[in-house]
Enzyme design. Structure first.
Site, PDB file in Angstrom:
ATOM      1  N   CYS A  33      54.247 -15.946  35.079  1.00 12.92           N
ATOM      2  CA  CYS A  33      53.418 -16.044  33.863  1.00 12.92           C
ATOM      3  C   CYS A  33      54.184 -16.794  32.769  1.00 12.92           C
ATOM      4  O   CYS A  33      55.093 -17.598  33.041  1.00 12.92           O
ATOM      5  CB  CYS A  33      52.986 -14.651  33.407  1.00 12.92           C
ATOM      6  N   ASP A  46      53.895  -6.948  28.995  1.00 15.17           N
ATOM      7  CA  ASP A  46      52.779  -6.695  28.099  1.00 15.17           C
ATOM      8  C   ASP A  46      53.051  -5.427  27.313  1.00 15.17           C
ATOM      9  O   ASP A  46      52.851  -5.373  26.103  1.00 15.17           O
ATOM     10  CB  ASP A  46      51.496  -6.549  28.898  1.00 15.17           C
TER      11      ASP A  46
END
EC number: 5.3.1.29
Lengths: 326, 326, 326, 326, 326, 326
Positions: free
Chosen positions: D133, D202
């Site tokens: 990511c 996250d």
């Protein structure tokens, strides 16, 4: 230890007697009585100066402590209250002890509920838990999850030799939780249907080990191998500060008759005299922290490797010995 | 399957009836009776030509086979004998069947002893084995080790629900082997004192899995984690050729009363009607090959991953179906 | 290699040309054409003596072999047929080759169906499989399970870069199998809902490694960690006998445009000239045998560690080189 | 919640509106705006007494909180500032809030740089990192390592479905870091060339789990299996205090069109109506702490199992609920 | 064993004497001499009938066997030759023995070269191997890889106590292979730079265990943990058929002076008499098959779990005892 | 760093000189001297105001620090003392520094004894420990266990290249502990007889890694695989606060002559010039926390994953740099 102990309050003597005689029993009940007794001692103390007051409190703690030398919750109660003793004058000291005992008892009263709420948050609607033995802390997590409106099912291991799984099953059935009862040997076969292994603890060591009903460690190793998370529900009362100084937890060996009747034993031994034959019946075993995903306490959940931090926060780091030592 | 089956010999019909009625029982006894019946059928056959003879033998095998559709040793016996059927003439065929049956029965008669000797070689003087359930194959390894003059001790798991560990303990005590009996839950705690986990098998699959008394797989996972080797003693009769074609072994679910008395169940359910409560009592579980160090058979020891080679050698590769199919 | 090759049959030359030009393609189709060509060569051979006949067959095999030096199924077909060449006279040799080719082709024709039936036996009613890439062998297992009346669901990984998961999904939907499509990154998250990882194979090595679409090995490692069994469906054509002599399977690197469009690449490189930036796009990866539970072939299922036994049985042990070498 | 909320400062209302409308977005930007708004509320407060002041601050915090109930950085900002509120008088309280907000914002401003410096220290000259990511925290570690004069290379996973790997690749190329882009499926194959797996987060849970872009957990399991250390870069803003009380992090399910175009879906479903076919597109997954070697924050690096200690230190232990609750 | 042994050929007696006196030594040399002696016995036999001939051959084998009861290669040679004895007449039997011995010796002569070629195929250009002890089989793999034009580097463990790593290093340097020498303790630290662990074997057991120089198993466990494949190079002479029947391989304990000089020992013991102090110096240890990726023999490479198949193929399955037993 | 440093006390200059010249050496001795020097500086300071005093103390700390830039105990001593510097006036500051130094030195003086007592508590009567290298911290645990009346045996690894195992053996023999000495390669073979692996540490990192004598990590991996717990004994002086900010510990490469004599090297290289041949001799290696069960310090035992908490408590969190920086 050869000094004259100060006179102790009757509450202390009474609590000590009742704990010793097991009229007061159960980890939480003992802890509560001990804190109450310390508060009574503080409130009624005639100590003339801070040193005398402190000596009195230490003596009271020692008195209570020696009633059950291997209990975990009892010294934790004493540690907590005495660690809160603070001040320069007798009134300040008294007030601090009373307040510390009050705080301890208030938290104790709420602990299982709080723990249950925290544990329940880990469970999702529709989850199946596998239980081992009977733990009101563990059950509290299920109860709170039900109150949150979640559907929970359970696979209950019977937990030889004493089959406390039956008590667990009964409680869960009262709450209308679907229960499948299996023998301990069948646990691995059912792990694939399980979302959480949920157990309590007898005590928890500073190295993150969980001491719990024998069979817990074997279950945890299998749960890890099957990819099922393992959750231990344990009030902070179960933390075992002695282990901070390396002490290991002595595992109680229980009566062999829990395992084998006399008739069964006779049949095994036939005409022989039984020498060479033994039954061993340990009450607990030790699960290393790497097989536990979370320890749920009333003060939050922790990875087992960091529970020592909470232990130090609540009960001190055991440097300089116990707070009741002279 | 709608063809007229040839007339079968009374030995075949008799054996079939006795197997069906469980007068003949036990894996080895059934296998022996089946091979004997096939030999009788061959010896007395009036078949006019080779095709008729072969059809007769297939019919006899089918008759025997259908008496216990889920047994493992029975079809293995039939496969072995029929795979030995060879020749161009009826006398040749007859002779080959009789010889094949004789060979099978002779080996069967020796199998447990041979297996025991092989397994015993893995044990060293002074070793401690941990047993699960009761297996004469596993015990044969201990017996032969004792005969070799080795001192062997045992930690015997009681093996809930049926506590076959008691039978194992009794046998070991007869041989004067020191025995410590523990509940299944205590197994992991005692693994550090154990040199070998020694178990039998209900059957063995082509992918190397071991199907054995429920609890075996959990024990094996823990033994691996503790660094203890796991040894499975199983005669080749236990090899399960159906699994070569991917079939899985159906796990028998046994009576819940083995787990829970009616009274116990009533106590759990309280006033409720018992809906939502179940007992599951699987007889066996499946241990993957990676948790087994060796499978000891009467034909040598094998890593579980290569047992399929022996299976193919003894019973064919199941290509083209069973030898008794038309 | 400087000898005069015997004249080859037009079938051989035709098949060689078509394989080289990829008019004949697909592992099974190539293998079938090669066996057919060898049979034609044998049938029409004018060889005067056995040596000449054998030389002719070897030459035909070499001719076919060299059209696609890296294919696996082609040499396996040649090996199988030539290994069946046996006899003392030309007619005997001819007959044996023709029969061997016929047998090979007959089995090839049935192989996927047989494999599917075997694989289907591993699946249970209600199971969910997770697939990676598109494999007709793997899908055959699902198809046969459906024919057995089992309900099967699938979680289909899209399988970047070429998204062959879409083809798999489409096929499964045609059979009315419930399908959930996920990106490859989401696989681990869904493994807890999966009963089997089910993949095909590009080829299988003698050390038990499975060479398959890139991403298989990462999936297998995660499946093992989550306790999900991994099943590889692969016809014996996929066995790679060269690996018996230690050869490793060369992994094809495919066009980077499968991974990145020119526009995407330009955007990444900005004004730079692209030096220092590379795309690597391997077609396959290697899954070690310890992460595979079973290899399902048309000849039965095998633990990956014992597939070398089947390889030796079918294609010889590569001692003394290839059967077509002079 | 039925009490009259005190009047809120326009800064609070403005920030709340902008956060709600996503004009203010990004974890750090939101946190900064919230702290700034609380400071403004404190500075301009007309509260007559400490209680009123505190109530006002709590109301402001609640107003801001409810704009994005699932964000992590927003409540962390509020917790931090309110935990700094201290004093006996309104001016003292005001000063403490303003100072606490200033401190928070100052640290926030420096956080990524500090984190980067700490993470860079783990990297050695010549190391290759694998990224998943796009994370500015993770990239900051690379940037600082480059500033330290180290040569760093990167293998960048494209990160389906949204291919944020392209953004990562672009950033790294701007810094002249050699980049090899691979599909996610190829990750395991390249792990042998990698010195560190480097990812962001996250959010991070109290049990040490790392919630990050879907695919992280599968990568981490493979990295562990390959012996490659896994390093998570995450500012303390990402710590998720709700998880201290057992709450699990809800995983967002994103639009299926990120995975599959309408045309692709139509092709899969053929003529069927699409029932029985689903796409699932979870944004994140959960990596257990045992697959993470270190969490790098701006306040130092931590084993994931001890991050809860930092969480408690910064944001309180969640005992007694949130600081903004009445 | 009380029968009169037939007269033995002088070649047999001579070989027996030379093996016993260790004039003939080294696994391959011994095996070669034994096969040659059996051939001589067969060629010159005056046996009148097949039974006499067979008895003579068995007697010759027994004579040779008993010279070195714990060697592995010697009985393997005898097994191989006697297993090839076949025929109905003395001349047929003679011819078969002579041919079998010739075949055995021819293969033996080629074995290391063939093994080296197979092992070399597993190595890639640019690979680094880590070696333990000194094994000509293992080195042969490197030599052949060099001949294939591959660049190979080596990290050589010194291999205490006898430091055979120096011999390995010297040989590799002669071939101009870059060598880094490290102490055994440093192995794990260098595993990240290694592509293959490459070791020989003293013998290989039927359960797939590899018996090799002490330290091999610890290295293999670490290599697995670091993701480095482990390759064992061992001619089939090293296969240990006794282990098929469960026998374990006795580990030789060597002279403590290899570990500790008298002076060093004196310094450790100080004035004490040395009681309570011991040196243990085992020559070998046992590596379980799960830590080995491939066993490379001259007949191909095998997963350790299937080596038993090769063992049975070459030396029989040990059913019915050794071929030389009466 | 270009400012004029305040004049430093002669104690500081003296200590600095002695540390630099290695007249003062050994982790604890250096730390003690540094704390003493800081106290002297504080006591004799003529500083006029708090700022001047603080600057003086920082300068003294810097002076001491720079004598051995890579030592661990030296800066830990400085950090501890300076962190205790507190007050508003010069006398208050002075007093606090003197007291902080006194406290540090008092604890240091007791540290090994306290650590030993804690570690001893983990040992049980009859236990066997395996040691690596020579560590007085580790030995202290054995000594205290002996004082507790426990019987302890030891298996001592010789610990190439420097064979510090001999020193360990000698010490243990002095205490009459039964010792078995083995080469490092034999460790795994003896792990089954061992109850604890007991080692010291060179330093301990914030991510829980243990830096210790090369060979420790390989031993720990094997101990875990064999189910033997690993215990690291290390005073808090060994905690390495730099690692909190991600710094890795530089591993010293020692003289190759510890590994290989010139003669041995010449023999390996033969006539060649030695190019292409290297000896690498790292002093230490890094054991990840997941292979360590407990770190025993004088302040209690900790799971390695939570040692960072203790590090922060004792030495600060390194936010804002070192306490001696301007």
């Amino acid at each position: 230890m050869s000094r004259t102990d100060p006179e102790l309050h009757e509450s202390v003597e009474g609590a000590a007697a009742d704990i010793a005689s097991m009229e007061i029993r159960g980890a939480a009940t003992i802890a509560d009585a001990a804190a109450e007794a310390l508060a009574a001692q503080a409130e009624d103390s005639d100590a003339d100066d801070p040193d005398e007051f402190r000596a009195e409190m230490r003596a009271a703690a020692r008195r209570l402590r020696e009633t059950r030398p291997t209990a975990v919750s009892l010294p934790n109660s004493l540690r907590y209250v005495l660690r809160g003793m603070d001040g320069e004058t007798v009134p300040e000291l008294r007030e601090s002890v009373v307040e510390s005992a009050r705080e301890f008892r208030r938290e104790l009263d709420q602990a299982q509920e709080n723990l249950g709420r925290i544990g329940a948050n880990r469970l999702r609607d529709g989850d199946t838990v596998m239980t081992h033995c009977h733990s009101t802390d563990a059950l509290s997590c299920v109860e709170k999850a039900l109150e949150q409106g979640k559907d929970i099912s359970a696979i209950v291991k019977e937990t030889r030799p004493r089959k406390q799984g039956h008590i667990t099953a009964r409680q869960l059935r009262e709450w209308d939780v679907p229960v499948t009862l299996v023998v301990d040997n069948a646990a691995r076969r059912y792990l694939d249907e399980v979302d959480h292994v949920l157990v309590g603890a007898d005590s928890i060591a500073a190295d993150g080990s969980v001491i719990n009903k024998v069979g817990t460690s074997g279950l945890a190793v299998n749960a890890r191998e099957r990819g099922v998370p393992i959750m231990v529900a344990a009030q902070t009362l179960k933390l075992h500060p002695d282990t901070m100084t390396g002490h290991t937890v002595e595992i109680e060996m229980r009566d062999e008759r829990e395992v084998l009747t006399e008739d069964e034993e006779a049949e095994i031994n036939g005409d022989a005299d039984g020498e060479g034959f033994a039954v061993e019946n340990p009450a607990f075993d030790v699960t290393p922290p790497r097989y536990v995903d979370a320890i749920v306490t009333e003060r939050g959940q922790f990875p087992p490797e960091s529970i020592v931090t909470l232990m130090r926060e609540l009960f001190g780091d055991q440097q300089g010995g116990e707070p009741w030592e002279e």
